[in-house]
Design a protein around this motif. Sequence first.
Motif, PDB file in Angstrom:
ATOM      1  N   LEU A 110      71.228  82.497 111.345  1.00 18.38           N
ATOM      2  CA  LEU A 110      72.399  82.489 110.476  1.00 18.38           C
ATOM      3  C   LEU A 110      72.007  81.896 109.127  1.00 18.38           C
ATOM      4  O   LEU A 110      71.398  80.827 109.072  1.00 18.38           O
ATOM      5  CB  LEU A 110      73.514  81.667 111.110  1.00 18.38           C
ATOM      6  N   VAL A 111      72.367  82.597 108.058  1.00 17.56           N
ATOM      7  CA  VAL A 111      72.037  82.132 106.718  1.00 17.56           C
ATOM      8  C   VAL A 111      73.170  82.484 105.773  1.00 17.56           C
ATOM      9  O   VAL A 111      73.904  83.455 106.009  1.00 17.56           O
ATOM     10  CB  VAL A 111      70.698  82.768 106.247  1.00 17.56           C
ATOM     11  N   GLN A 112      73.332  81.696 104.737  1.00 13.31           N
ATOM     12  CA  GLN A 112      74.358  81.996 103.741  1.00 13.31           C
ATOM     13  C   GLN A 112      73.880  83.091 102.796  1.00 13.31           C
ATOM     14  O   GLN A 112      72.667  83.286 102.608  1.00 13.31           O
ATOM     15  CB  GLN A 112      74.694  80.746 102.940  1.00 13.31           C
ATOM     16  N   ALA A 113      74.825  83.784 102.211  1.00 11.51           N
ATOM     17  CA  ALA A 113      74.486  84.815 101.224  1.00 11.51           C
ATOM     18  C   ALA A 113      73.627  84.206 100.117  1.00 11.51           C
ATOM     19  O   ALA A 113      73.879  83.090  99.662  1.00 11.51           O
ATOM     20  CB  ALA A 113      75.761  85.404 100.638  1.00 11.51           C
ATOM     21  N   GLY A 114      72.596  84.962  99.732  1.00 10.79           N
ATOM     22  CA  GLY A 114      71.651  84.474  98.737  1.00 10.79           C
ATOM     23  C   GLY A 114      70.445  83.776  99.329  1.00 10.79           C
ATOM     24  O   GLY A 114      69.473  83.504  98.622  1.00 10.79           O
ATOM     25  N   GLY A 115      70.508  83.488 100.621  1.00 16.60           N
ATOM     26  CA  GLY A 115      69.416  82.789 101.279  1.00 16.60           C
ATOM     27  C   GLY A 115      68.307  83.723 101.721  1.00 16.60           C
ATOM     28  O   GLY A 115      68.330  84.920 101.434  1.00 16.60           O
ATOM     29  N   SER A 116      67.345  83.142 102.432  1.00 13.76           N
ATOM     30  CA  SER A 116      66.159  83.886 102.862  1.00 13.76           C
ATOM     31  C   SER A 116      65.860  83.646 104.333  1.00 13.76           C
ATOM     32  O   SER A 116      66.185  82.587 104.880  1.00 13.76           O
ATOM     33  CB  SER A 116      64.934  83.455 102.041  1.00 13.76           C
ATOM     34  N   LEU A 117      65.218  84.636 104.933  1.00 18.31           N
ATOM     35  CA  LEU A 117      64.696  84.526 106.288  1.00 18.31           C
ATOM     36  C   LEU A 117      63.395  85.311 106.351  1.00 18.31           C
ATOM     37  O   LEU A 117      63.211  86.278 105.598  1.00 18.31           O
ATOM     38  CB  LEU A 117      65.661  85.106 107.321  1.00 18.31           C
ATOM     39  N   ARG A 118      62.521  84.934 107.272  1.00 15.88           N
ATOM     40  CA  ARG A 118      61.321  85.708 107.513  1.00 15.88           C
ATOM     41  C   ARG A 118      61.257  86.070 108.990  1.00 15.88           C
ATOM     42  O   ARG A 118      61.238  85.182 109.855  1.00 15.88           O
ATOM     43  CB  ARG A 118      60.054  84.959 107.117  1.00 15.88           C
ATOM     44  N   LEU A 119      61.238  87.352 109.256  1.00 15.44           N
ATOM     45  CA  LEU A 119      61.105  87.840 110.622  1.00 15.44           C
ATOM     46  C   LEU A 119      59.628  88.079 110.942  1.00 15.44           C
ATOM     47  O   LEU A 119      58.858  88.485 110.067  1.00 15.44           O
ATOM     48  CB  LEU A 119      61.880  89.147 110.805  1.00 15.44           C
ATOM     49  N   SER A 120      59.287  87.842 112.191  1.00 16.52           N
ATOM     50  CA  SER A 120      57.926  88.090 112.662  1.00 16.52           C
ATOM     51  C   SER A 120      57.972  89.008 113.869  1.00 16.52           C
ATOM     52  O   SER A 120      58.930  88.975 114.648  1.00 16.52           O
ATOM     53  CB  SER A 120      57.242  86.777 113.055  1.00 16.52           C
ATOM     54  N   CYS A 121      56.923  89.783 114.023  1.00 22.75           N
ATOM     55  CA  CYS A 121      56.803  90.675 115.180  1.00 22.75           C
ATOM     56  C   CYS A 121      55.382  90.553 115.694  1.00 22.75           C
ATOM     57  O   CYS A 121      54.423  90.908 114.983  1.00 22.75           O
ATOM     58  CB  CYS A 121      57.106  92.112 114.794  1.00 22.75           C
TER      59      CYS A 121
END
Length: 120
Positions: free
Chosen positions: A11-22
């Motif tokens: 969960l992140v606020q608008a404007g934020g960042s996340l990094r997905l890994s596979c």
Amino acid sequence: QVQLVESGGGLVQAGGSLRLSCAPSGRAFSGYAMGWFRQAPGKEREFVAAVSRSGTAYAADSVKGRFTISRDPAKNTLYLQMNSLKPEDTAVYYCAASTKLTVVAGVDYWGQGTQVTVSS
């Protein structure tokens, strides 16, 4: 058994960042095309970004300039860096691998999905 294991959602606020890994388990995917798809509630699964077997990276128009796909052969891991997230990016994100030139031509393996929720 070949598996693609995603991580990094949340969960992140608008404007934020996340990094997905596979991180594939069971075998190396260095010779495969790989990519990311997403599916929002009530909508069809859609293409997000991919790296072809020749190493060319490309992304959907809706995420260009905000999302970056990359792969680390040494770690046998695929990443999706997501910046400037918007509420409309909320979806389950799936990692995909293909023996074809690109995942949009057909997917041989899917991950189980990781939820990304962007609050306004």
